[in-house]
Design a protein around this motif. Structure first.
Motif, PDB file in Angstrom:
ATOM      1  N   TYR A 498       0.862  -1.185   0.000  1.00 14.51           N
ATOM      2  CA  TYR A 498       0.000   0.000   0.000  1.00 14.51           C
ATOM      3  C   TYR A 498       0.893   1.227   0.000  1.00 14.51           C
ATOM      4  CZ  TYR A 498      -4.409  -2.458   0.855  1.00 14.51           C
ATOM      5  OH  TYR A 498      -5.519  -3.254   0.728  1.00 14.51           O
ATOM      6  N   LEU A 499       0.581   2.172  -0.859  1.00 14.42           N
ATOM      7  CA  LEU A 499       1.344   3.415  -0.949  1.00 14.42           C
ATOM      8  C   LEU A 499       0.678   4.492  -0.102  1.00 14.42           C
ATOM      9  CD1 LEU A 499       3.689   4.993  -2.309  1.00 14.42           C
ATOM     10  CD2 LEU A 499       2.022   5.693  -4.041  1.00 14.42           C
ATOM     11  N   VAL A 500       1.435   5.059   0.821  1.00 17.79           N
ATOM     12  CA  VAL A 500       0.968   6.180   1.637  1.00 17.79           C
ATOM     13  C   VAL A 500       1.586   7.432   1.034  1.00 17.79           C
ATOM     14  CG1 VAL A 500       0.841   7.142   3.963  1.00 17.79           C
ATOM     15  CG2 VAL A 500       0.921   4.658   3.646  1.00 17.79           C
ATOM     16  N   ASP A 501       0.754   8.252   0.381  1.00 21.13           N
ATOM     17  CA  ASP A 501       1.290   9.397  -0.355  1.00 21.13           C
ATOM     18  C   ASP A 501       0.216  10.464  -0.501  1.00 21.13           C
ATOM     19  OD1 ASP A 501       3.455  10.593  -1.941  1.00 21.13           O
ATOM     20  OD2 ASP A 501       2.097  10.311  -3.642  1.00 21.13           O
ATOM     21  N   LYS A 502       0.606  11.711  -0.252  1.00 27.48           N
ATOM     22  CA  LYS A 502      -0.290  12.867  -0.427  1.00 27.48           C
ATOM     23  C   LYS A 502      -1.609  12.692   0.323  1.00 27.48           C
ATOM     24  CE  LYS A 502       1.728  14.199  -4.841  1.00 27.48           C
ATOM     25  NZ  LYS A 502       1.522  14.476  -6.278  1.00 27.48           N
ATOM     26  N   GLY A 503      -1.519  12.198   1.547  1.00 31.50           N
ATOM     27  CA  GLY A 503      -2.692  12.080   2.398  1.00 31.50           C
ATOM     28  C   GLY A 503      -3.593  10.909   2.096  1.00 31.50           C
ATOM     29  N   GLN A 504      -3.182  10.029   1.180  1.00 29.14           N
ATOM     30  CA  GLN A 504      -4.007   8.895   0.792  1.00 29.14           C
ATOM     31  C   GLN A 504      -3.275   7.577   1.061  1.00 29.14           C
ATOM     32  OE1 GLN A 504      -7.266   9.419  -0.542  1.00 29.14           O
ATOM     33  NE2 GLN A 504      -6.757  11.483   0.165  1.00 29.14           N
ATOM     34  N   VAL A 505      -4.070   6.529   1.281  1.00 31.23           N
ATOM     35  CA  VAL A 505      -3.532   5.173   1.404  1.00 31.23           C
ATOM     36  C   VAL A 505      -4.197   4.340   0.322  1.00 31.23           C
ATOM     37  CG1 VAL A 505      -3.253   3.149   2.888  1.00 31.23           C
ATOM     38  CG2 VAL A 505      -3.250   5.436   3.899  1.00 31.23           C
ATOM     39  N   GLN A 506      -3.404   3.927  -0.680  1.00 29.12           N
ATOM     40  CA  GLN A 506      -3.954   3.208  -1.825  1.00 29.12           C
ATOM     41  C   GLN A 506      -3.121   1.974  -2.132  1.00 29.12           C
ATOM     42  OE1 GLN A 506      -3.646   6.569  -4.572  1.00 29.12           O
ATOM     43  NE2 GLN A 506      -5.877   6.687  -4.630  1.00 29.12           N
ATOM     44  N   THR A 507      -3.752   0.969  -2.712  1.00 26.72           N
ATOM     45  CA  THR A 507      -3.005  -0.227  -3.098  1.00 26.72           C
ATOM     46  C   THR A 507      -1.990   0.136  -4.185  1.00 26.72           C
ATOM     47  OG1 THR A 507      -4.741  -0.782  -4.683  1.00 26.72           O
ATOM     48  CG2 THR A 507      -4.815  -1.873  -2.528  1.00 26.72           C
ATOM     49  N   PHE A 508      -0.821  -0.490  -4.096  1.00 22.18           N
ATOM     50  CA  PHE A 508       0.241  -0.296  -5.079  1.00 22.18           C
ATOM     51  C   PHE A 508       0.423  -1.630  -5.792  1.00 22.18           C
ATOM     52  CE2 PHE A 508       4.707  -0.235  -6.399  1.00 22.18           C
ATOM     53  CZ  PHE A 508       4.792   1.001  -7.022  1.00 22.18           C
ATOM     54  N   ASP A 509       0.058  -1.675  -7.059  1.00 21.78           N
ATOM     55  CA  ASP A 509       0.034  -2.951  -7.779  1.00 21.78           C
ATOM     56  C   ASP A 509       1.398  -3.395  -8.286  1.00 21.78           C
ATOM     57  OD1 ASP A 509      -2.615  -3.311  -7.332  1.00 21.78           O
ATOM     58  OD2 ASP A 509      -3.275  -2.423  -9.216  1.00 21.78           O
ATOM     59  N   GLY A 510       2.397  -2.526  -8.245  1.00 22.83           N
ATOM     60  CA  GLY A 510       3.730  -2.903  -8.692  1.00 22.83           C
ATOM     61  C   GLY A 510       4.516  -3.616  -7.601  1.00 22.83           C
ATOM     62  N   ASP A 511       5.745  -3.979  -7.934  1.00 21.14           N
ATOM     63  CA  ASP A 511       6.631  -4.577  -6.944  1.00 21.14           C
ATOM     64  C   ASP A 511       7.630  -3.527  -6.473  1.00 21.14           C
ATOM     65  OD1 ASP A 511       8.462  -4.297  -9.003  1.00 21.14           O
ATOM     66  OD2 ASP A 511       8.547  -6.438  -9.473  1.00 21.14           O
ATOM     67  N   LEU A 512       8.636  -3.957  -5.699  1.00 20.05           N
ATOM     68  CA  LEU A 512       9.586  -2.996  -5.136  1.00 20.05           C
ATOM     69  C   LEU A 512      10.492  -2.388  -6.200  1.00 20.05           C
ATOM     70  CD1 LEU A 512      10.544  -4.735  -1.771  1.00 20.05           C
ATOM     71  CD2 LEU A 512       9.014  -2.799  -2.132  1.00 20.05           C
ATOM     72  N   ASP A 513      10.713  -3.094  -7.296  1.00 16.06           N
ATOM     73  CA  ASP A 513      11.478  -2.499  -8.402  1.00 16.06           C
ATOM     74  C   ASP A 513      10.696  -1.346  -9.027  1.00 16.06           C
ATOM     75  OD1 ASP A 513      13.649  -4.165  -8.118  1.00 16.06           O
ATOM     76  OD2 ASP A 513      12.871  -5.674  -9.505  1.00 16.06           O
ATOM     77  N   ASP A 514       9.369  -1.519  -9.149  1.00 19.64           N
ATOM     78  CA  ASP A 514       8.526  -0.435  -9.659  1.00 19.64           C
ATOM     79  C   ASP A 514       8.562   0.764  -8.717  1.00 19.64           C
ATOM     80  OD1 ASP A 514       7.648  -1.925 -11.904  1.00 19.64           O
ATOM     81  OD2 ASP A 514       6.199  -2.974 -10.636  1.00 19.64           O
ATOM     82  N   TYR A 515       8.525   0.469  -7.425  1.00 17.16           N
ATOM     83  CA  TYR A 515       8.543   1.550  -6.436  1.00 17.16           C
ATOM     84  C   TYR A 515       9.883   2.299  -6.492  1.00 17.16           C
ATOM     85  CZ  TYR A 515       8.308   4.049  -2.012  1.00 17.16           C
ATOM     86  OH  TYR A 515       8.318   5.032  -1.060  1.00 17.16           O
ATOM     87  N   LYS A 516      10.976   1.541  -6.621  1.00 18.45           N
ATOM     88  CA  LYS A 516      12.308   2.151  -6.717  1.00 18.45           C
ATOM     89  C   LYS A 516      12.388   3.062  -7.935  1.00 18.45           C
ATOM     90  CE  LYS A 516      17.200   0.916  -7.195  1.00 18.45           C
ATOM     91  NZ  LYS A 516      18.185  -0.207  -7.213  1.00 18.45           N
ATOM     92  N   ALA A 517      11.879   2.575  -9.067  1.00 16.23           N
ATOM     93  CA  ALA A 517      11.890   3.380 -10.291  1.00 16.23           C
ATOM     94  C   ALA A 517      11.098   4.670 -10.103  1.00 16.23           C
ATOM     95  CB  ALA A 517      11.324   2.568 -11.451  1.00 16.23           C
ATOM     96  N   TRP A 518       9.974   4.570  -9.399  1.00 16.52           N
ATOM     97  CA  TRP A 518       9.149   5.759  -9.154  1.00 16.52           C
ATOM     98  C   TRP A 518       9.893   6.769  -8.291  1.00 16.52           C
ATOM     99  CZ3 TRP A 518       6.239   6.778  -4.354  1.00 16.52           C
ATOM    100  CH2 TRP A 518       5.491   7.952  -4.437  1.00 16.52           C
TER     101      TRP A 518
END
Length: 635
Positions: A498-518
């Motif tokens: 789950y991504l906690v960002d800009k006051g929201q908590v939403q599911t993050f469908d990518g993996d940790l490599d996707d998160y790193k790239a972001w």
């Protein structure tokens, strides 16, 4: 290059290194690993010139500029960015000399000092310092705040920023990720990949080591062993080396047994006394090879929770914050048995705020927040280490937890967390951070929670303990929410992010490599977090419910499998012992006929038992795999 030649190091009366040898070549990036207390930080002190070898030689180029992270941060009113720049003492000295030259109107010296300042990077030092601070998680407005405004963890980041700003031929980093969140770890990783000097890094973070080093130096049995490649390569090389060591050990044990047998049989005979004494001397001189211990010194598992209500926690349109400041808004999250969630997000986004709500340390400002009557929370956070009683022992903490348990059962339990023998009776106050963290984990596991809340649980834990925690978490049957900068742990034990960002908590469908790239790209939001998540949430709830039902239905089957795995292991061990006895030629003499029959009968009995358990195990395993395939919708 850095060279250790037959180096021995003592700390008090404890031998840390004995006849250790290693070479680190210029430009190499080496990870220094080993159990807590093995001497890694002492090696750093030796390199910095703070102590001498007790024996042997250590050499390092005299011209090298060595930089390491300061362990203390003075409570000064200097701004964060000025404090970081203060770490470059050469630059500050040149600045002071320039002021004096300008005051004395020494034109030629002024020109020379401007040239030296340019070589020292003076004209972009503020922008470099700001870039490093931003990478380590400091907001722009925070860079002008005084050092006294920051907590201990943030001050350690300032010290790290100082070290990264300074020019260095050799950079020494001792657990640099301990006070960082995942975003800062990813940034530091990229910075170190571009670093052109020699790096010596102490870390227990496998993913971080894999991405930053090209050599591993392992402290093993008071020596230094070098491996080529990153941590993943080290594991493969060490596995092969241990396999060969086991073979050598077994060969040596055969030789030892032969020598001891000769000594026993002929030592008392005058005609053979000389030969026996020769064997005694040979045995004494033989180098002892320690058997390889495949199992870690840490071994524990989570108990099956007494209750597994479904759902455990329900949140609808929850608003969270402090006073009137809203941190998170419109949070929808249901936790059911089997939920395994990793929280991602930049520092200050609200991950710990959400954890504190679940831990009952905060209340929602608005919305529906419901918990089951059978909810049992196991909460781990770094601040909980401060609540341990310093004048008590590890055993005393456990005895307060369970007054009915016997001392021996509690000592056996603590042994799985590394508190063996007298360690269970040692006072908490002088314990290291790692020992305190292990004790907090031991207390948490003992209480059989059905909801685990883990906020950076691996800080201060060495690789062996991290591995044990990883294995234990994979067998946990309740719900789990994890915040960690350890990507290996996150990827191993979490099913959902789950991504906690800009006051929201939403599911993050990518993996940790996707998160790193972001993170490295700096996009405003990953596409997977901005899409409509309504349907996936419903699917995810249904999946978790089915998984919980599957765990409950197959629990007898899994217990049966575990039971027969133990029976097969015991039978195999018994057969190996019997085969060793049957290898004794004296057993086949007439006077040992009865003894031989008994051994053969036991051998037949254990073989039958092994075959029977194998059949039961195989059938149960097939049933479990079939049930799993049906759950996954496979043919």
């Amino acid at each position: 290059m850095i060279q250790f030649s037959d180096v021995s190091l003592l700390r008090g009366t404890k031998q840390l290194l004995k006849d250790a040898n290693a070479v680190i070549y210029p430009g190499h990036k080496a990870g220094l690993i080993g159990a807590n207390g093995c001497g890694k930080s002492t090696l750093f002190a030796l390199i910095r010139g703070e102590l001498q070898t007790d024996q042997g030689d250590f050499s390092i180029p005299k011209s090298w500029q060595i930089v390491s992270v300061a362990q203390e941060t003075p409570a000064v009113e200097r701004s964060a960015i000025d404090y970081v720049i203060d770490g470059d003492k050469h630059y500050r000295q040149l600045q002071e000399q320039l002021r004096e030259a300008e005051h004395a109107q020494q034109g030629e010296k002024i020109a020379h000092l401007h040239s030296l300042l340019e070589q020292a990077g003076a004209y972009d030092i503020e922008s470099r310092a700001a870039t490093i601070l931003a990478g380590l998680g400091f907001a722009n407005h925070a860079m002008s705040k005084p050092v006294t405004d920051f907590s201990g963890g943030w001050r350690m980041r300032l010290n790290l920023a100082q070290a990264l700003l300074c020019y260095s031929d050799l950079l020494l980093l001792d657990e640099p990720t301990n006070h960082l969140d995942l975003d800062a770890v990813i940034w530091l990783e990229k910075w170190l990949q571009r670093y052109t000097g020699t790096l010596l890094l102490i870390s227990h973070d496998k993913s971080f080591l894999d991405s930053t080093v090209n050599e591993i130096i392992s402290v093993e049995q008071q020596t230094l062993t070098s491996y080529t490649g990153n941590y993943d390569a080290y594991e493969k090389q060490k596995a092969e080396r241990l396999r060969l060591q086991n073979l050598q050990y077994e060969k040596q044990q055969t030789q030892v047994a032969h020598l001891e047998s000769f000594i026993r049989r002929f030592g008392a005979k005058a005609s053979k006394a000389k030969q026996a004494q020769s064997r005694v001397k040979q045995l004494a001189k033989m180098e002892t090879l320690l058997p390889v211990m495949a199992a870690s010194q840490f071994s524990f598992e989570f108990f099956t929770p007494p209750k597994l209500p479904n759902p455990l926690v329900t949140m609808e349109q929850v608003k969270l914050g402090y006073d009137t400041t809203v941190i998170l808004d419109n949070v929808h999250l249901n936790l059911v048995p089997g939920s395994r969630i990793g929280l991602l997000g930049k520092n200050g986004a609200g991950k710990s705020t959400l954890i504190k709500l679940l831990a009952n340390e905060k209340s929602p400002m608005q919305g529906i927040y419901q918990t089951s009557a059978g909810l049992s929370i196991g909460y781990f956070a770094q601040h909980q280490l401060e609540f341990l009683r310093g004048d008590d022992t590890a055993l005393a903490h456990m005895q307060r937890l369970d007054k009915q348990a016997t001392e021996q059962s509690l000592r056996d339990y603590l042994g799985g967390f590394g508190f063996r023998g007298d360690d269970a009776l040692s006072l908490v106050a002088p314990m290291s951070g790692g020992e305190k963290a292990r004790l907090v984990l031991a207390i948490l596991v003992y209480q059989k929670p059905n909801l685990l809340l883990l906020d950076e649980p691996t800080n201060h834990l060495d690789l062996d303990m991290r591995r044990a925690l990883n294995i234990a978490l994979q067998g946990f049957e309740g719900a789990m929410v994890l915040v960690s900068h350890d990507r290996f742990l996150l990827s191993s034990v979490c099913d959902d992010f789950y991504l906690v960002d800009k006051g929201q908590v939403q599911t993050f469908d990518g993996d940790l490599d996707d998160y790193k790239a972001w993170i490295l790209k700096g996009d405003p939001a990953p596409s997977s977090a901005t899409e409509n998540q309504t349907k996936p949430k419903l699917d995810r709830k249904a999946t978790k419910r089915l998984e919980a039902e599957f765990r409950q239905k197959t629990q007898p089957l899994r217990k049966l499998i575990s039971k027969h795995e133990k029976i097969m292991g015991d039978a195999q061990q018994a057969l190996e012992e019997l085969e060793n006895q049957l290898s004794d030629t004296e057993l086949y003499t007439a006077e040992n006929k009865d003894k031989l029959k008994k051994i053969l009968a036991k051998q037949a009995e254990h073989k039958a038992q092994l075959e029977e358990s194998e059949m039961v195990w195989l059938e149960a395993q097939e049933q479990l795999e079939t049930a799993q395939a049906q759950l996954n919708g496979e043919d």
